[in-house]
Design an enzyme around this catalytic site. Sequence first.
Site, short mmCIF file in Angstrom:
data_model
loop_
_atom_site.label_atom_id
_atom_site.label_comp_id
_atom_site.label_asym_id
_atom_site.label_seq_id
_atom_site.Cartn_x
_atom_site.Cartn_y
_atom_site.Cartn_z
CG ASP A 65 52.89 91.88 98.65
OD1 ASP A 65 53.12 90.91 97.89
OD2 ASP A 65 51.74 92.23 98.98
CB CYS A 71 71.80 101.45 94.62
SG CYS A 71 72.02 101.14 92.85
CG HIS A 74 68.93 100.18 90.34
ND1 HIS A 74 69.37 101.43 90.67
CD2 HIS A 74 67.77 100.35 89.63
CE1 HIS A 74 68.53 102.34 90.18
NE2 HIS A 74 67.57 101.70 89.53
#
Length: 344
Positions: free
Chosen positions: A241, A281, A310
């Site tokens: 993360d 994307c 993106h």
Amino acid sequence: MPVGTCGTVKTLGQQDLRDLDARIILGNAYHLYLRPGADLISEAGGLHGFMNWDRAILTDSGGYQLSSLAGLNRITDEGVHFQSHIDGSRHLFTPERVIEIERAIGADVIMMFDECTAYPCDYDYARVAGERSLRWGARCLRAHSAAGGLSAAGREQALFGIVQGSTYPDLRARFTNETVAMGFWGFAVGGTGMGEPGADTWRAVDAVVQRLPEVSPRYLMGHGTPKDLAEGVSRGIDMFDCVLPTRNARNGTAFTRLGRMNLRNAKFARDLAPLDAECGCYTCRNYSRAYLRHLVHSKEILGLRLLTLHSLHFYLSSMREMRAAILAGRFSSWRRKFLNTTKR
């Protein structure tokens, strides 16, 4: 894991995250406890119901946040006495209280309460903090077990242990062995990425990972450059993360297969190419670098949103590519190519 500290991944809605195929997002018990409050979240059926998210959630326990607010806290064996950075009110986090808060929030994966040391940290304090974290981890396990391993809403929760030890491999080895012996569902490497040299980071990670059970998820907390992902996976890390992809996007910088792109740069003013012609994307399919630069310079919210879409697409697709490369037995060659093309 895209970071949704306060129950939202900044600039995106939950459907955006589903469209990106994010399977798990991260929230933070410290921030959610202070605002809007764990009780309110519990009344809504937990964070899943409160934020309308039907996939997995992990909550960090707040140990890093409390350690980073050194001027507002006092650490004892009991727990951490601290002042809110929002209104100055005083609070106490103990391991038992943190588990209570994480049960109210109701995440699928919850982290033990630990003391995350700053860098630099001398050996003696790293040992003291690591030993305290072990004691706190044992208390978290007891509190978790007493609640049947369930959230307040009755959802099963997996409690992860966190290994500390700063940059000292012998402390990392010792604390890993003792944390594994406690029987957590998964394990995290905490206390790296604090400003230490990269070589020290990976020595600390290696000292931990080689001692973890192969069947347990391994989580490297707070690391988020593309290089970190590839280097971490090569060492056996499964989960990451970091606010980096979303924070940088809100500052006008996108992570791409071609390296970082700062859309504030004048060279993009008349560049009508997409960020990355090979990226599928939404942003790259529909908008040019020149348009994105215009939005960033005009301080339009759409620009931040499109760059965030993106960058998260790039991160999530990179992880999917790594999984596929591992299964195909070609991770080493994939990693070399990835590091060569994204090094800028």
